[in-house]
Write an enzyme that holds these catalytic residues in place. Structure first.
Site, PDB file in Angstrom:
ATOM      1  N   SER A   1      35.953  17.062  43.713  1.00  0.00           N
ATOM      2  CA  SER A   1      35.242  18.278  43.319  1.00  0.00           C
ATOM      3  C   SER A   1      33.754  18.009  43.190  1.00  0.00           C
ATOM      4  O   SER A   1      33.341  16.945  42.722  1.00  0.00           O
ATOM      5  CB  SER A   1      35.773  18.792  41.974  1.00  0.00           C
ATOM      6  OG  SER A   1      35.007  19.890  41.518  1.00  0.00           O
TER       7      SER A   1
ATOM      8  N   TYR B   1      39.041  17.979  33.696  1.00  0.00           N
ATOM      9  CA  TYR B   1      39.188  18.100  35.138  1.00  0.00           C
ATOM     10  C   TYR B   1      38.133  17.267  35.851  1.00  0.00           C
ATOM     11  O   TYR B   1      38.435  16.526  36.796  1.00  0.00           O
ATOM     12  CB  TYR B   1      39.063  19.574  35.521  1.00  0.00           C
ATOM     13  CG  TYR B   1      39.066  19.854  37.003  1.00  0.00           C
ATOM     14  CD1 TYR B   1      40.257  19.919  37.719  1.00  0.00           C
ATOM     15  CD2 TYR B   1      37.870  20.089  37.683  1.00  0.00           C
ATOM     16  CE1 TYR B   1      40.258  20.197  39.079  1.00  0.00           C
ATOM     17  CE2 TYR B   1      37.862  20.368  39.043  1.00  0.00           C
ATOM     18  CZ  TYR B   1      39.051  20.424  39.734  1.00  0.00           C
ATOM     19  OH  TYR B   1      39.041  20.700  41.083  1.00  0.00           O
TER      20      TYR B   1
END
Length: 254
Positions: free
Chosen positions: A147, A160
């Site tokens: 990400s 995350y």
């Protein structure tokens, strides 16, 4: 053009979103694709149907992740499926895509959420790769989906981001270790991408516009944007790229 002809690919979490787009693109390029899913059989079979309807080769593969012996179970089922297709138990391309997000900052995170996110995004890819090693031939490809949140402070997705950062570290280290076998290991880091997982963040035109203003290219990402980069890394054209995290965010938060 079928640059991935005679290649077998496994894409985890391929039932929807980015995973579906990756599976479709790899199949379009000639690969036989294992469309992995953990729970949503309907979506995985839909992905498979989309591929076969366009002349590609694919099959659904069920194996829940984040459970005891998940890697062992997955590869046993993969080997069985390949045997039924008269294919050798060889894996040329592994795409670790499966994942999800639990939003929250430092005051929100719980031990359960932390353990779950680290398991799915860091532990599971590690052991899927470990168990794949006997099946990976010289010159195989490992591609991890991380990400763009790992390069800027996204306070609403603390755990995350930590888990995806661990996956980036795994990518660099394994590239060095597997280099003698000419197995490349790279990561692709999407930014704001329109998928089912994130639709709540831009379910109005105003929300989408707000996120778009953070990108240099002035639009939201689409799953196919990510899939095209993965296909390049899976091909012979990317043979001299390894240990890299490719930012696939359209220049988000530059």
């Amino acid at each position: 053009m079928t640059p991935l002809k005679n290649r077998t690919a496994l894409v985890t979490g391929a039932g929807r979103g980015i995973g579906r787009a990756i599976a479709q693109r790899l199949a379009h390029d000639g690969a036989l694709v294992a469309v992995h899913y953990g729970h949503d059989e309907t979506s995985a079979r839909h992905t498979t149907q989309l591929i076969t309807d366009h002349g590609g080769r694919a099959f659904p593969l069920h194996a829940p992740l984040g459970t005891p012996d998940d890697a062992t179970t997955l590869y046993q089922r993969l080997d069985t499926a390949l045997h039924h297709l008269n294919q050798p138990p060889t894996l040329h391309i592994l795409v670790n895509n499966a994942g999800y997000n639990i939003r929250g900052g430092i005051t929100d995170v719980t031990p359960h959420d932390f353990d779950r996110l680290m398991t799915i995004h860091a532990k599971t890819p590690l052991f899927l790769i470990q168990h794949a090693l006997p099946r990976l031939p010289h010159g195989a490809r490992i591609i991890n989906i991380t990400s763009a949140a790992t390069r800027h402070a996204l306070t609403t997705a603390l755990t995350y981001t930590m888990a995806k950062s661990a996956l980036n570290a795994l990518t660099r280290t394994l590239a060095q270790e597997l280099g003698p076998r000419h197995i490349t290991v790279n990561a692709v880091a999407p930014g704001y991408t329109k998928t089912d997982m994130n639709k709540h963040r831009w379910n109005t035109p105003q929300q989408e516009t707000t996120h778009t203003t953070h990108t240099a290219l002035g639009r939201m990402g689409h799953p196919t944007d990510i899939a095209d980069i993965v296909a390049f890394l899976a091909s012979h054209h990317a043979r001299w790229i390894t240990g890299q995290t490719i930012d696939a965010s359209g220049g988000t938060h530059l």
